[in-house]
Structures are given as C-alpha cells and as structure tokens.
Scaffold this active site. Structure first.
Site, short mmCIF file in Angstrom:
data_model
loop_
_atom_site.label_atom_id
_atom_site.label_comp_id
_atom_site.label_asym_id
_atom_site.label_seq_id
_atom_site.Cartn_x
_atom_site.Cartn_y
_atom_site.Cartn_z
N HIS A 82 0.56 -1.42 -0.06
CA HIS A 82 -0.21 -0.02 -0.27
C HIS A 82 0.82 1.38 0.04
O HIS A 82 1.93 1.40 0.20
CB HIS A 82 -1.23 0.04 1.28
CG HIS A 82 -1.55 1.06 1.50
ND1 HIS A 82 -2.93 1.24 1.41
CD2 HIS A 82 -1.26 2.57 2.02
CE1 HIS A 82 -3.39 2.77 0.98
NE2 HIS A 82 -2.41 3.14 1.89
N ASP A 161 -14.85 3.74 9.09
CA ASP A 161 -14.19 4.54 8.35
C ASP A 161 -14.38 5.12 7.53
O ASP A 161 -13.81 6.41 7.02
CB ASP A 161 -12.95 3.46 7.52
CG ASP A 161 -12.06 4.34 6.80
OD1 ASP A 161 -11.21 5.46 7.26
OD2 ASP A 161 -11.69 4.00 5.40
N ARG A 168 -14.27 13.38 8.74
CA ARG A 168 -12.95 14.18 9.61
C ARG A 168 -12.80 14.92 9.07
O ARG A 168 -12.47 16.11 8.76
CB ARG A 168 -11.68 12.91 9.69
CG ARG A 168 -12.03 12.15 11.63
CD ARG A 168 -11.35 11.31 10.82
NE ARG A 168 -9.54 11.04 10.87
CZ ARG A 168 -8.57 10.66 9.61
NH1 ARG A 168 -9.13 8.94 8.76
NH2 ARG A 168 -7.50 10.78 9.31
N SER A 183 -7.39 3.44 9.96
CA SER A 183 -8.31 4.42 8.06
C SER A 183 -7.34 3.70 8.08
O SER A 183 -7.70 2.41 6.82
CB SER A 183 -8.20 5.70 8.32
OG SER A 183 -8.78 5.60 6.57
N LYS A 187 -8.22 -0.87 6.80
CA LYS A 187 -9.05 -1.10 4.93
C LYS A 187 -8.10 -2.55 4.13
O LYS A 187 -8.23 -3.25 3.72
CB LYS A 187 -8.88 -0.13 4.54
CG LYS A 187 -9.82 0.54 4.23
CD LYS A 187 -9.06 2.04 2.97
CE LYS A 187 -8.68 3.44 4.33
NZ LYS A 187 -9.64 5.10 4.04
N1 URA Z 1 -6.24 7.83 3.95
C1 URA Z 1 -6.46 7.06 4.74
O1 URA Z 1 -6.63 6.33 4.18
N2 URA Z 1 -7.27 7.69 5.86
C2 URA Z 1 -6.66 8.56 5.93
O2 URA Z 1 -7.10 8.87 7.23
C3 URA Z 1 -5.86 8.91 5.67
C4 URA Z 1 -5.89 8.65 4.44
#
Ligand code: URA
Ligand code: CA
Length: 433
Positions: A82, A161, A168, A183, A187
């Site tokens: 990632h 999320d 946020r 976050s 994923k």
């Molecule tokens: N990318 C994400 O997936 N989450 C975040 O909080 C910041 C960047």
C-alpha cells in the site's frame, strides 16, 4: 455505556478499553451515535492521541464494521502493498508481476478513485481488452494457477472508516496519527492479505510533508499490523518530485514495462526494489532482504518478470502484444515540448502541482463521475539534479487538445531551475518495528 462518558474519558487523556472502542465504532456505524458526538470524540483523539493497544482496537473495530475478504482459498502467504499516495507512482504495476514471477501470490483488489491519474485498474484498462470484472472463483483460481490477478473492489469494506473519514474531513481531524493509521490499516486488513508492505510518502506531493511525520505514521501502522497478527513493514520514500518520468495512465503502463525490462527510471527502479524485497522477505521466500533483492534482480534479468506481465494481461482478456509493441497502447493526438527558458540545474519539481497539470489534460478524475483520458499525461525529461540548457525540453505534454497554455503555465510555475541542486534521497528509512 454512554457516548458522552467516553468522549469525556478521551478528553481527559485516559485509555479506553476494547469494549468501549467497539461501542463507539459499532454505534457510529449503525447510526446510534450521531455525527456531533463522533466529531467531539475525533477531536478529543486528535489532542489526546491513543495508546498502541487502543489504535489496534480501533483498527479491528473498523475492520469488523463491514465485510472482509477471505483469501484462505489461495495457497501461500499473500503480501499486499500500500502506498499513502503520490504522483506518478507506478510501483504497483511493476511490483505485481515482479513478485509473482517469484511464485509469490499477488491477489490484488483495487479501486479507481480520485487523483492526478487513475488508479491501478484504470492504468491496466489502457491495455485493450483488459478487464477486472471477474468472479471471486475466477480470481482465486487465477492466483492459484498463475500467482497473479486483479479484481475490482467488491463488498462493503470498512463502512465505519468511510463514514468517519468523511466526518474528519469537515471537522479538521484528518491529520491525526492514530486516526490516519487506523483508517489505512483497517482497509488493508479487511482486504485479507497475510502481510503488508507500506510505502509511506513524504514531501510536497505527500500527505506527510516532513520525514519526521512520515516516520511517526509508518511506526504507527507497522505497530498496528504486527499487533493484529499481520506482518507489516514500511519504507519511507520521498515524494518531493513525481516518481519516475511518466504521469498518466498508458504512459505509466509503458514505464512499468520499461522497468520490468530493467530499463526504467532510476528512482522508480530503486523504490520497486526497496518495496519488493520486503514483500519477498515477508512472503518467506528469502533468508534476508539482500537475498530477496538478488532474486528480484534475477527475474528482471532473465525476463521472467516481463513474461509474467504478459501472462497476467492475457489471463484477464488483454492484448499481451502491448508489452513488445507499446505503440498499441492509447496514444495522444498531440505531443508538445516545454523548453527550459534558462541554463542551470533542475532544483524543484513540485509533485502535487505537476500532478494537477496532468489532471488538467484529463489524466485523472476530479469527481467520481469524470471520464479519464487514458492516453494523455506528462513525461518528465529532466528530474531534480539534472543539468539543463535553455531550449532543451523539460517536459513532453501528451494531449488530446491543441491548446495547452494552462498546462504549460502550471509546469513553468512548478519547475524551478537554479545554479546548483542535487538529486534528493529517495528511500529515507526502512521501518520494521
Ligand atoms: N488515507 C486514508 O485512507 N485515511 C486517512 O485517514 C488518511 C489518508
Ligand atoms: Ca511514474
């Protein structure tokens, strides 16, 4: 349990229990906890931070808020990679066949997303016929038999999320290490791999502008991964300037092919090896990172990586001839050079602004509905530290419109030429624990 008490507890800097964190995330996902309470909780977290244990619990609560992908039908250790974002980042296109060529299963689920260029799937779709609309069974069988497949995003992954990230965004609480780390990791964990290699970017084109912040985020994510049973490592890499030379979908496919042949841009090659050796090591195929790197170089030299890319393209309906005949990739109607206006050395190429210039041409999506033009983009003929003479081309614009004054203006405004400059360090640090 009452949300107001948990907000107060976090506000006062106390550690929440696993049950309390689960209560917050479950309640927020199903709508029992309203946005205004969650906003206050996010702000309290922003100022008070979370312990490693709380961060791991928050991550798993978000993983458990929706579907998870079960990759257990795929043999071997599945390693995912990632990147925290960047401009012209072609590493996934290179790494997937490169690692698969060493018999490591690459089971990639990918999205389209917004950005300066398309996502990995958009890039691959610039290959005629290539498609990712395959069934779960076909996906599993392709990875078991060929070690590589890409499927479009399926299922309802980490709804907590999605909801929290949107909240946020409008409550000034994005920039919080525990919230960003959980976050991203939620994923990745929901996507089902056994091990995770992270490329944490730093610099103008990145989320984390300084190496110190990037290092903190990398440590936070590595710690979450290892605490929840997924072996995780990270590389902190520079995103002051775009990675490689190509920014654009089919241009990046061609750049990936060049790199798999061993003729890629130096920085892209270096980063692919840095990330690739961690992937090979975590997959249990090498005794050390050095051994892993040797194996990667060997499959580039003996063309196994390139052959794996052809096999991968053919398996998913694409025309593998593009690998030997890149002119079969979508080509833009116009090529326009942007000449340097003075002698000197390239001192700055502002990554995100140059990415925006590519987007003006149509290489990326501004909104979810935008159409991408797969042929257009930019080729950087000079990178930071390169000497340049007045009149020499800095950038080649690949456009499907004749007038590109807006793009040229943006390029001039974001490439600085000075008397001296050195190529930046690309790999800042490796984080293993
Ligand atoms: N990318 C994400 O997936 N989450 C975040 O909080 C910041 C960047
Ligand atoms: Ca690139």
């Amino acid at each position: 349990m009452r949300m107001v008490d948990l907000i107060a507890k976090k506000r006062d800097g106390k550690e929440l229990t696993t049950e309390e964190i689960n209560f917050v995330i479950e309640g927020y996902t199903n709508g029992d906890i309203p946005d205004y309470q969650m906003s206050a909780f996010a702000m309290a977290t922003y100022f008070r931070d979370m312990t490693e244990r709380e961060r791991a619990d928050l991550t798993m609560a978000m993983v458990n808020s929706g579907d998870t992908i079960d990759l257990s039908a795929i043999e071997g250790i599945k390693v995912d990679k990632h990147s925290t974002g960047g401009v012209g980042d072609t590493t996934t296109l290179v790494l997937a066949p490169l690692v698969a060529a060493l018999d490591i299963p690459v089971a990639k689920m990918s999205g389209r997303g917004l950005g300066h260029t398309g996502g990995t799937i958009d890039k691959l779709e610039s290959i005629e016929g290539f498609h990712v609309e395959i069934s779960k069974d076909e996906f599993v069988s392709l990875v078991n038999n060929h070690k590589i497949a890409v499927i479009g995003q399926t299922g309802n992954l980490t709804p907590a999320d999605k909801k929290l990230y949107a909240l946020r965004d409008v409550t000034a609480t994005v920039n919080s290490i525990p919230l960003i780390a959980s976050s991203i990791m939620s994923k990745k964990i929901a996507a089902g791999s056994d091990a995770i290699v992270l490329d944490v970017k730093t610099g103008a084109g990145a989320f984390m502008k300084t190496p110190e912040d990037a290092k903190e985020l990398a440590h936070a994510m590595v710690s979450i991964g290892n605490n929840v049973g997924r072996k995780t490592m990270a590389v902190i890499s520079d995103m002051g300037q775009p990675l490689g030379r190509a920014i654009g979908n089919s241009l990046e496919v061609q750049e990936a092919i060049d790199t798999l042949r061993g003729h890629g841009p130096e920085d892209l090659e270096e980063l692919c090896l840095a990330l690739g050796r961690q992937m090979v090591y975590l997959a249990g195929k090498a005794s050390s990172l050095e051994d892993a790197e040797e194996q990667l170089k060997e499959v580039i030299r003996n063309c196994k990586a390139l052959d794996k890319f052809k096999e991968f393209i053919a398996n998913q309906g694409g025309n593998p001839e593009v690998v030997d005949h890149p002119e079969k990739l979508p080509q833009a109607a116009y090529r326009i050079e942007v000449p340097a206006r003075e002698d000197g050395v390239v001192a700055e190429i502002v990554a995100d602004e140059i990415g925006t210039a590519a987007m003006l041409l149509g290489a990326g999506r501004a909104t979810k509905e935008s159409e991408i033009d797969l042929a257009v983009g930019l080729m950087l003929n000079k990178k930071i530290g390169d000497a340049v003479k007045a009149g020499e081309s800095l950038v080649t614009i690949h456009a499907n419109r004749e007038k590109v004054d807006d793009v040229i203006e943006k390029i001039y405004a974001n490439i600085r030429i000075a008397n001296h400059a050195e190529a930046p360090v690309l790999v800042h640090e490796i984080v293993t624990e």
